[in-house]
Design a protein around this motif. Sequence first.
Motif, PDB file in Angstrom:
ATOM      1  N   LYS A 193      21.263  29.839  37.158  1.00 41.64           N
ATOM      2  CA  LYS A 193      22.599  29.526  36.669  1.00 41.64           C
ATOM      3  C   LYS A 193      23.384  30.801  36.378  1.00 41.64           C
ATOM      4  N   ALA A 194      22.726  31.773  35.743  1.00 38.78           N
ATOM      5  CA  ALA A 194      23.407  33.023  35.400  1.00 38.78           C
ATOM      6  C   ALA A 194      23.828  33.796  36.642  1.00 38.78           C
ATOM      7  N   THR A 195      22.918  33.946  37.611  1.00 37.72           N
ATOM      8  CA  THR A 195      23.260  34.687  38.822  1.00 37.72           C
ATOM      9  C   THR A 195      24.255  33.920  39.679  1.00 37.72           C
ATOM     10  N   GLY A 196      24.221  32.583  39.598  1.00 34.63           N
ATOM     11  CA  GLY A 196      25.215  31.787  40.320  1.00 34.63           C
ATOM     12  C   GLY A 196      26.615  32.020  39.774  1.00 34.63           C
ATOM     13  N   ILE A 197      26.739  32.015  38.440  1.00 37.24           N
ATOM     14  CA  ILE A 197      28.028  32.298  37.808  1.00 37.24           C
ATOM     15  C   ILE A 197      28.465  33.731  38.125  1.00 37.24           C
ATOM     16  N   TYR A 198      27.505  34.648  38.074  1.00 36.92           N
ATOM     17  CA  TYR A 198      27.806  36.047  38.392  1.00 36.92           C
ATOM     18  C   TYR A 198      28.356  36.173  39.819  1.00 36.92           C
ATOM     19  N   GLY A 199      27.682  35.535  40.781  1.00 37.99           N
ATOM     20  CA  GLY A 199      28.138  35.601  42.168  1.00 37.99           C
ATOM     21  C   GLY A 199      29.494  34.941  42.355  1.00 37.99           C
ATOM     22  N   TYR A 226      31.830  34.590  40.055  1.00 38.11           N
ATOM     23  CA  TYR A 226      32.829  35.445  39.412  1.00 38.11           C
ATOM     24  C   TYR A 226      33.162  36.660  40.272  1.00 38.11           C
ATOM     25  N   THR A 227      32.132  37.443  40.652  1.00 38.62           N
ATOM     26  CA  THR A 227      32.395  38.655  41.430  1.00 38.62           C
ATOM     27  C   THR A 227      32.980  38.328  42.797  1.00 38.62           C
ATOM     28  N   GLY A 228      32.555  37.204  43.364  1.00 41.62           N
ATOM     29  CA  GLY A 228      33.140  36.782  44.634  1.00 41.62           C
ATOM     30  C   GLY A 228      34.604  36.401  44.482  1.00 41.62           C
ATOM     31  N   SER A 229      34.926  35.704  43.405  1.00 38.95           N
ATOM     32  CA  SER A 229      36.305  35.277  43.168  1.00 38.95           C
ATOM     33  C   SER A 229      37.229  36.450  42.900  1.00 38.95           C
ATOM     34  N   VAL A 230      36.695  37.499  42.246  1.00 42.10           N
ATOM     35  CA  VAL A 230      37.487  38.699  41.976  1.00 42.10           C
ATOM     36  C   VAL A 230      38.077  39.241  43.277  1.00 42.10           C
ATOM     37  N   TYR A 231      37.228  39.329  44.300  1.00 38.17           N
ATOM     38  CA  TYR A 231      37.693  39.889  45.563  1.00 38.17           C
ATOM     39  C   TYR A 231      38.399  38.848  46.431  1.00 38.17           C
ATOM     40  N   LEU A 232      38.047  37.573  46.264  1.00 38.96           N
ATOM     41  CA  LEU A 232      38.747  36.521  46.997  1.00 38.96           C
ATOM     42  C   LEU A 232      40.228  36.510  46.634  1.00 38.96           C
ATOM     43  N   MET A 233      40.532  36.732  45.361  1.00 36.85           N
ATOM     44  CA  MET A 233      41.918  36.718  44.915  1.00 36.85           C
ATOM     45  C   MET A 233      42.716  37.918  45.425  1.00 36.85           C
ATOM     46  N   SER A 234      42.024  38.899  46.029  1.00 40.18           N
ATOM     47  CA  SER A 234      42.733  40.020  46.641  1.00 40.18           C
ATOM     48  C   SER A 234      43.586  39.559  47.818  1.00 40.18           C
ATOM     49  N   LEU A 235      43.189  38.468  48.453  1.00 42.55           N
ATOM     50  CA  LEU A 235      43.959  37.974  49.602  1.00 42.55           C
ATOM     51  C   LEU A 235      45.339  37.481  49.176  1.00 42.55           C
ATOM     52  N   PRO A 236      45.453  36.527  48.236  1.00 40.98           N
ATOM     53  CA  PRO A 236      46.788  36.174  47.760  1.00 40.98           C
ATOM     54  C   PRO A 236      47.466  37.315  47.021  1.00 40.98           C
ATOM     55  N   GLY A 237      46.672  38.194  46.373  1.00 42.11           N
ATOM     56  CA  GLY A 237      47.266  39.332  45.670  1.00 42.11           C
ATOM     57  C   GLY A 237      47.978  40.277  46.615  1.00 42.11           C
ATOM     58  N   GLY A 238      47.378  40.544  47.773  1.00 41.09           N
ATOM     59  CA  GLY A 238      48.031  41.385  48.775  1.00 41.09           C
ATOM     60  C   GLY A 238      49.258  40.717  49.355  1.00 41.09           C
ATOM     61  N   TRP A 239      49.176  39.405  49.586  1.00 35.21           N
ATOM     62  CA  TRP A 239      50.311  38.670  50.157  1.00 35.21           C
ATOM     63  C   TRP A 239      51.486  38.652  49.176  1.00 35.21           C
ATOM     64  N   ILE A 240      51.204  38.435  47.896  1.00 30.81           N
ATOM     65  CA  ILE A 240      52.268  38.421  46.884  1.00 30.81           C
ATOM     66  C   ILE A 240      52.977  39.764  46.826  1.00 30.81           C
ATOM     67  N   ALA A 241      52.204  40.843  46.926  1.00 31.06           N
ATOM     68  CA  ALA A 241      52.814  42.179  46.900  1.00 31.06           C
ATOM     69  C   ALA A 241      53.664  42.415  48.145  1.00 31.06           C
ATOM     70  N   ASP A 242      53.151  42.026  49.313  1.00 25.22           N
ATOM     71  CA  ASP A 242      53.891  42.222  50.564  1.00 25.22           C
ATOM     72  C   ASP A 242      55.192  41.431  50.588  1.00 25.22           C
ATOM     73  N   ARG A 243      55.177  40.242  50.004  1.00 25.43           N
ATOM     74  CA  ARG A 243      56.319  39.343  50.130  1.00 25.43           C
ATOM     75  C   ARG A 243      57.290  39.399  48.959  1.00 25.43           C
TER      76      ARG A 243
END
Length: 447
Positions: free
Chosen positions: A66-72, A74-91
């Motif tokens: 459970k702990a490593t699942g939440i960790y994965g 969380y850390t995966g979501s941190v970088y996943l949000m870079s996609l909309p984050g880059g788009w928001i900055a570009d637009r």
Amino acid sequence: MNWTTQQSDRETTLDRSGIGGHPSGLTTLFFTELWERFSYYGMRAILVLYMVAPVAQGGLGFDTPKATGIYGLYTGSVYLMSLPGGWIADRFLGARLAVLFGGIVIALGHFTMAVPTLGTFYGGLIFIVIGTGLLKPNVSAMVGGLYGADDPRRDSGFSVFYMGINLGAFTAPLVCGYLGQRVDWHLGFAAAGVGMTLGLVQYRVHRHRLQHVGVRPARSEAGQPAVKAPPLTQSEIKRLVVIGILFVFSTIFWMAFEQAGSSLNLFADKLTRNSVFGIEFPSSWFQSVNALFIIALAPVFWWLWIWLKDRQPSSPAKFAYGLLFAGIGFLVVAYAASLTGAGRVSPVWLLVVFLCHTIGELCLSPVGLSTVTKLAPARLVGLMMGVFFLSLSLGNYSGGWVAGFFQSDSEGALVSLFLKVALTAIGSGTLLALMVPYIRKLMGKVK
């Protein structure tokens, strides 16, 4: 290229007032990323340990899967949000404002986690995910924007930038890890928030160094972009295909590398002697080793790429080296795991593992950031940087899933787990090495 862009290229090329003869804006972004990474790696160093710690010791009492699942997640979501984050900055926002707003939300997240309730724990993680998605891709895109199209300092500039990342990553576990494991978990989370706040202060104070990069897109009266983007050319499409190929292999690398905060963190805590010359230290301090090696070796790689010039390996070849060294590191820890039947193993084993992983990281990560800024069309740099960070997202998420198979009470299971990760990384690196000639044709003049 219009006259304004040509003028900007000349100005950034001539600017040598920053670190090591680089543009002055690199200094500002260096310290912004240093403190942001301090906050991220400080919290990451104690995140899994906090979740698996018994409630009586102030932890959450979660089991390892459970702990490593939440960790994965969380850390995966941190970088996943870079996609909309880059788009928001570009637009809409431009990279400069995106970094500012992202840093504010990150600091809020860490301070929220400092409040000892389950709700604030999850809420803080969500804030950090959103804030990092805005900050991470755009601060890297601005580094690329500091250099002209043919500026030979670009790769070494990203190596300097990468050293800032790792100065933060080195000091963070020492501070936040000690406070979290030896004083109070939530004090460690609060210290991470203080670090991000310091980064925001210096970013605002020295914002004048970034006036020519990361600007907000021009808007028409109707609120739409003033100039519509032209269709992609054939050479641009080929270069985007290269980004896609490197994306796949980057994902595999980060799946292996990001075991540092999960399975290797647990290996350090449960199966490694946490003492040197009779002096004990928190197991989370192992999280500083990779960053320490980066600080020591980054100047070597920085000098090496400059010295080799046109003779240096191509970007995809460097990716292949990165994967091979990641795999070698897991061969080492697999052997170390085979020795745990006799008790805790020497900390030297993990030092060797992190050394191998550091060499692999220096071959792949800063080069990957630089390559994306060279391959992506200028109008899509923020979005493509988000795509590159998506590979980190998938790698982190899959890495958390893999770490769920960690069993500290089963020597055979640990050896099997680490060997599988090693063979995956080495096999992928070999495959990529065979593909290098084809990839270079797609890249055209970009190296």
